[in-house]
Design an enzyme around this catalytic site. Sequence first.
Site: not given
Ligand code: NAI
Length: 481
Positions: A234, A255-256, A289, A385
């Site tokens: 995210s 890649e956000l 994404c 998103e």
């Molecule tokens: P997130 O960004 O929290 O999780 C993605 C990765 O980041 C996971 O491996 C997680 O363990 C890690 N992460 C989380 N907090 C971290 C920190 N403080 N430091 C380092 N790594 C950390 O995404 P989340 O909360 O699972 O999903 C929330 C929303 O984000 C989704 O509903 C979606 O809209 C979006 N999202 C977008 C993605 C994309 O590919 N653009 C992928 C995943 C989520």
Amino acid sequence: MTTSLLPPSTPTGLLIGGEWSPGRARLPVVDPATLETLAEVADADVGDGLDAVSSARDAFEPWAATRPRARAEILRNAFEIMTAEIEDCARLIVLENGKAWNDAIGEATYAAEFFRWFSEEAVRVAGGFRESPGGDKTIITDHVAAGVAYLITPWNFPAAMATRKLAPALAAGCTTVLKPAEQTPLTALWVGEVLRRAGAPAGTVNIVTTSQPGPVSEAILADRRVATLSFTGSTPIGKLLLAQTAQRVLTSSMELGGNAPFLVLEGADVDEAVAGAMVAKMRNGGAACTAANRFYVHESLAEAFTGRFRAELAAMAVGPGIDRANDLGAMVSLDERDKIVGLLEQAEQDGGRLDPVGEVPEHGAFIAPHMVHDVAHGSTLTRQEVFGPVIPVVTFDDQDTAIEMANDTEYGLISYVYGRDKGVGIQVGRRLRAGMVAIDRGVLSDAAAPFGGMKESGLGREGGFHGIHEFLETRYLGVTW
Ligand code: NAI
Ligand code: MG
């Protein structure tokens, strides 16, 4: 626990120094289609994370000095193993992520391609050699492995996001510490075992699964032995990590999030646009994404487009992905499902008309596809998103206004265009501020193409000729002959 569902070769420990170790604590992995616990994996703490860094650091010099051909052959072996065992990989993806079987097979196949593509790229990194304009020296450039690479991946593509980072890093001569998402660790661990069996030397691939991504990542990024970060997830977490990498001036690839517009312009073929929209929106249940997030449809086509799109959605079978007849599986968790429900409630408050399609199982993290009519550009659904099977439709009568609305976002990952002909599609496509533009197509991802976004959608590119350079530093040698 229903451990018997997992392929027999699925590890559940931490991969550090080429060995699987159980870790000190356990982290449950839940099947979102049944809400049952599938397995428990190791729950790494900060100490485990730093052990993984030590292992990667120890392995770095020898791996960077390994012949590119030898590195390539290990990656090629990984491609062969993964391809031969593609159903095991798909099964794990379905069980821990919830997506439909065909989506999982598609992902696993795409994931394996990164091993093949980067096995080919490993031996094709070219440097430069030229005279300086002043004639006083020769300018030689080469590319050297950056060092230990820290890789953080999300839950929506648990196999492909791992291989899209591991393959180029290893091809470049970097060693790696991979931290998969806590919701979907099993697929990443399985990929780690594939690489081990393929001959990746001890310490080149380390995997830490953890329920504390924040503290573990902060410690790893603060460690001077780590050279680069590659993150997919995210936008808020990406920004947080950029602030951390700034402290050590680390290179990073990000890649956000996305907020992809899908344009159906005057004169477009509605059947083709609907077929493309089904893939762009519904692949992975909308949890991508790259998923089309908002639809801008010319007013002359709006009724036909929404009517036919709705009919296609109504024909989808919704249920657990493990049943191969289902087209739409579960969201990754009840939390994600509830986030989407909240966005739908907000859309209704914003004046949108909700139009749910079909029935879904009551138990499990399922949500029905929803068309949302009468959506105003600027309302929540066009800003945020959604990451689920929600189709907001905005109508327009003027093409320039449609392009303005498409670009009116802080994101810029991908855009989709269906126009009267290719000329219009390409002309409009070139006015869209996005790293990727799909013209008359619902899917673009390809290991051979540069994947990445403009604006707040990210930094850098993965795949293609660019992907390996995220893990290389350029070195300039000036020589007086
Ligand atoms: P997130 O960004 O929290 O999780 C993605 C990765 O980041 C996971 O491996 C997680 O363990 C890690 N992460 C989380 N907090 C971290 C920190 N403080 N430091 C380092 N790594 C950390 O995404 P989340 O909360 O699972 O999903 C929330 C929303 O984000 C989704 O509903 C979606 O809209 C979006 N999202 C977008 C993605 C994309 O590919 N653009 C992928 C995943 C989520
Ligand atoms: Mg989060």
